[in-house]
Scaffold this motif. Structure first.
Motif: not given
Ligand code: GLU
Length: 465
Positions: A109-112, A162-166, A228-245
């Motif tokens: 919905a947010a284009g991510h 299939h779905w991709r994260f932007r 590298t996953n961490t860099g990608i996942q950081l983007q996901m935390f932010a896109a979900l409005g959450a503070r990352p660990p």
């Protein structure tokens, strides 16, 4: 918090985290057995949680339903329990599919997140063309140009997306790694990761983020293969409005030869156990391997926990050496009190204290029980028969105590003129069936008068018989 974020927050979260509590997780896929590398990751998370009075969770990453099995899940639980690192709680990703669905809806919905249809063959061809042109083989985002009509047409043709994260340069992509220090990825250099397959199954990346949010994970500690996953996942935390660990990535383990050996990857907990390695020895070695602290033969976890700091972990590949583990195991056993081993052997406290310095495993210690309370083998030289008969006669006249061995050997020496090895070895062989072991002065009273006399006489009689 926006309404969306609120709707996303799981009620389960409150169960897992009081504010600012340390919560770590070990997240294996139940598609195989734990090996030394996984065990180290589990231990780092366990130590960190214990040090900070936090919680340590087991998360079973079982979205790969074809390869995940309950038998492997059970083996992982059993291994963790044996290792002394039982988790405070367990979650399985297969129970949480609705949460991943909700997160994907929100991202879309947010284009991510976006739908794409390329087949692996098409993608492969495009990569080859890019490489031939000297371009980085990054997904070209062709699917972003699809219209709603295109999607409808694909649906009508029975093609599912299939779905991709932007990935985006505008989302966070740098972090202060607890082990590696300031770290970052370049979102432009990576392909937008596929997060959900056309068949609806989930890839690792997004579910892990959703779980870390819902479970209030405060620290993600894992191998540097996940940087590298961490860099990608950081983007996901932010896109979900959450503070990352916070994130910490430990250097990987290598075999003693310095290579990322196959042997290391297949060395399982069951192998260590079968070899008589104590769980405490595993913890003691892996807690210090690749750190600036020495490996020490500790007798409890306390010093491991107290001195544990992620900042002590070095950047260099750490070497795991089975021989070092075996030697550490022996050193630890040599100091353990009877209470620490009593549930695993039949030796009395006195017997344990007599033999512990001479054994490398509990099984070796237990084998001494036969010397104290069973039968011994051994075949002394027939030429010693008269000598052993004499020994039996002298022993008959002695009270059994700590000084008995000294008195026996002094009298025997005086009577026979024997000294050194010729004096001691026939006695040791006859009394214990072995040519080496703990101090005979300690063993003799534990063998006891009757048993010692019987053994000396039986050996003496061997010759005549
Ligand atoms: N299942 C993933 C793995 O074993 C978990 C990685 C993580 O800690 O997030 O590699």
């Amino acid at each position: 918090m926006r309404a969306g974020a609120q709707a996303f927050a799981s009620p389960a979260r409150a169960d897992y985290r009081a504010p600012s509590m340390v919560v770590t997780r070990f997240a294996p896929s139940p598609t195989g057995l734990l090996h030394v590398g996984n065990v180290r990751t589990a231990l780092l998370n366990w130590l960190f949680a214990r040090k900070h009075g936090g919680r340590f969770l087991l998360r079973l990453d079982d979205t790969d339903t074809a390869r995940s099995t309950e038998a492997f899940a059970e083996a992982i639980r059993a291994d963790l329990a044996w290792l002394g690192m039982a988790p405070d709680a367990e979650v399985r990703q297969s129970d949480r599919l609705a949460r991943y669905e909700a997160a994907l809806e929100r991202l879309a919905a947010a284009g991510h997140a976006y739908r794409a249809y390329e087949t692996p063959e098409e993608l492969d061809l495009r990569r080859k063309v890019q490489l031939a042109r000297g371009l980085p083989p990054v997904y070209d985002r062709a699917a972003l140009r699809l219209t709603e009509e295109d999607h409808a047409r694909h649906a009508a043709e029975g093609r599912r997306p299939h779905w991709r994260f932007r990935l985006s340069p505008d989302l966070p992509h740098a972090w202060d790694d607890l082990v590696r220090g300031p770290s970052h990825i370049d979102p432009a250099s990576l392909s937008d990761p596929v997060i959900r397959r056309a068949d609806g199954s989930w890839l690792y990346m997004l579910p892990s983020v959703v779980d870390d949010i819902d479970m209030g994970i405060s620290h993600v500690i894992r191998g540097e293969d996940h940087v590298t996953n961490t860099g990608i996942q950081l983007q996901m935390f932010a896109a979900l409005g959450a503070r990352p660990p916070a994130f910490g990535h430990a250097a990987l383990l290598a075999g003693a030869d310095g290579a990322l050996s196959k042997r290391l990857g297949s060395l399982g907990v069951a192998d260590l156990r079968a070899r008589g390695i104590e769980p405490l020895a595993v913890r003691a070695l892996l807690a210090r391997l690749g750190t600036s602290l020495p490996v020490e033969p500790v007798t409890s976890d306390a010093p491991l926990i107290e001195r544990f700091e992620l900042a002590h972990l070095g950047r260099a590949t750490a070497r795991f050496d089975e021989a070092e583990l075996a030697a550490l195991n022996a050193k630890i056993l040599h100091q353990l009190p009877h209470a620490a081993v009593a549930d695993r052997l039949t030796l009395s406290e006195a017997e344990w204290l007599a033999v512990r310095a001479n054994v490398a495993t509990i099984a070796e210690a237990e084998a001494w029980k036969a010397v104290f309370a069973g039968e011994v083998g051994g075949a002394p030289d027939p030429a010693d028969a008269a000598f052993l008969e004499r020994a039996a006669r002298i022993l008959e006249g002695l009270e059994m105590g700590p000084g008995t061995w000294g008195e026996l050997t002094a009298s025997l020496s005086a009577e026979t003129g024997r000294r050194g090895r010729a004096l001691f070895m026939p006695l040791r062989l006859a009394l214990t069936g072995r040519d080496h072991g703990p101090d005979m002065a300690v063993l003799l009273p534990l063998i006891g008068r009757e048993r010692a006399l019987a053994r000396l006489r039986a050996q003496a009689a061997n010759r005549s018989g």
